[in-house]
Scaffold this active site. Structure first.
Site, mmCIF file in Angstrom:
data_model
loop_
_atom_site.group_PDB
_atom_site.id
_atom_site.type_symbol
_atom_site.label_atom_id
_atom_site.label_comp_id
_atom_site.label_asym_id
_atom_site.label_seq_id
_atom_site.Cartn_x
_atom_site.Cartn_y
_atom_site.Cartn_z
ATOM 1 N N LYS A 245 0.657 -1.310 -0.083
ATOM 2 C CA LYS A 245 -0.013 0.099 -0.188
ATOM 3 C C LYS A 245 0.826 1.332 0.078
ATOM 4 C CE LYS A 245 -3.578 2.585 0.119
ATOM 5 N NZ LYS A 245 -4.776 2.736 1.176
ATOM 6 N N ASN B 252 0.629 4.366 -2.620
ATOM 7 C CA ASN B 252 0.390 5.856 -2.122
ATOM 8 C C ASN B 252 1.673 6.803 -2.572
ATOM 9 O OD1 ASN B 252 -0.963 4.636 1.345
ATOM 10 N ND2 ASN B 252 -2.006 5.691 -0.855
#
Length: 295
Positions: A179, A183
């Protein structure tokens, strides 16, 4: 069953709605008393991708009124607010689920004495339109993994639905790092260029920079063996949330402090420790910090 949610932002409101349609009772703890009052008075309004609205009744309180009455609690505040939650350690019997971008919150979790702590990543696109309305701009998944204990099974039963499927992951570290790569590739660039996630795919220059940011992140996080698969996932994420304006872009637009330190800052620091140069990450980091300073 009552479930407390600390944070009345887009993710906090979205998760509260997911809980409500799963016949659970969310209790939303907000930074401002005004937001809590409006949620109690007007309810929580969920708007789907097509603009269709539904309204549900929820309980909401200012965060100062948190007393630990709910034995399961979701932390959905931004990284910049985590440091103000040191008092969470006083409620030792609560099972926590942390839903943040970046990885800076992990050092905070390490200091908690709790036996049951989960971490998760949210792949939905959402924006808070006002104190009581969340617009669901892109459907995705919530991924969960146990940081300590085995409460991930309980959290899946609480959150999993057709609207919001929940995947359990074996290793929290891989999940969180993947993740972080997403991002670090999307958020700072969208914030600097003031464009949606989908425009990162259609603007050839933005796309080229995003790919370079991605390569730096994959390299320093030692996920080279998953380079092709994660790139495909990144493209799917941008398409699924094409109308979404990243949380970092929304912070810049509202003059709030961004999470650049806990996202791109972590990529740069790991690059330094491994003697890997990260020029594109350094540039977007300084550009976003300049916007932070201006704000």
């Amino acid at each position: 069953m009552k479930v407390s949610i600390i944070g009345g932002g887009a993710i906090g409101l979205l998760v509260a709605y997911f809980l409500k349609i799963n016949r659970k009772e969310p209790v939303i703890y907000t930074r401002s008393a005004e937001q809590a009052e409006e949620l109690v008075k007007f309810g929580l309004t969920y708007k789907n991708l097509h603009g269709v609205k539904s309204n549900v009744r929820v309980e909401a309180k200012p965060i100062e009124e948190f007393s630990g009455n709910e034995l399961v609690c979701i932390i959905s505040v931004k990284q910049t607010a985590i440091k103000d939650l040191k008092w969470l350690e006083d409620y030792k019997e609560i099972s926590y689920l942390f839903l943040q971008n970046g990885i800076s919150h992990l050092s905070f979790i390490d200091k908690l004495p709790h036996k049951q702590v989960c971490v998760g990543v949210v792949e939905h696109g959402a924006v808070k339109e006002n104190h009581t309305t969340v617009h669901h701009l892109g459907e995705g998944r919530i991924k969960l993994a146990s940081y300590r204990g085995d409460s991930h099974y309980e959290w899946k039963s609480l959150l999993n639905s057709n609207t919001s499927p929940v995947n359990l992951e074996e290793e929290w570290e891989t999940m969180v790092y993947e993740k972080l790569i997403m991002n670090a590739s999307i958020n700072p660039l969208s914030a600097i260029l003031r464009i949606t996630n989908g425009e990162l795919l259609t603007n050839e220059y933005a796309f080229s920079i995003m790919k370079k940011l991605y390569e730096e992140a994959v390299t320093v996080l030692n996920l080279i063996d998953r380079r092709e698969d994660l790139w495909k996932e990144l493209l799917i994420l941008c398409r699924n949330t094409s109308l979404n304006r990243s949380s970092m872009l929304k912070s810049v637009e509202s003059g709030q402090q961004t999470e650049i330190d806990s996202i791109t800052g972590e990529i740069i620091n790991r690059g330094i420790s491994l003697k890997i140069d990260t020029p594109y990450s350094r540039f977007v980091y300084e550009a976003v910090k300049a916007l932070d300073w201006r704000g």
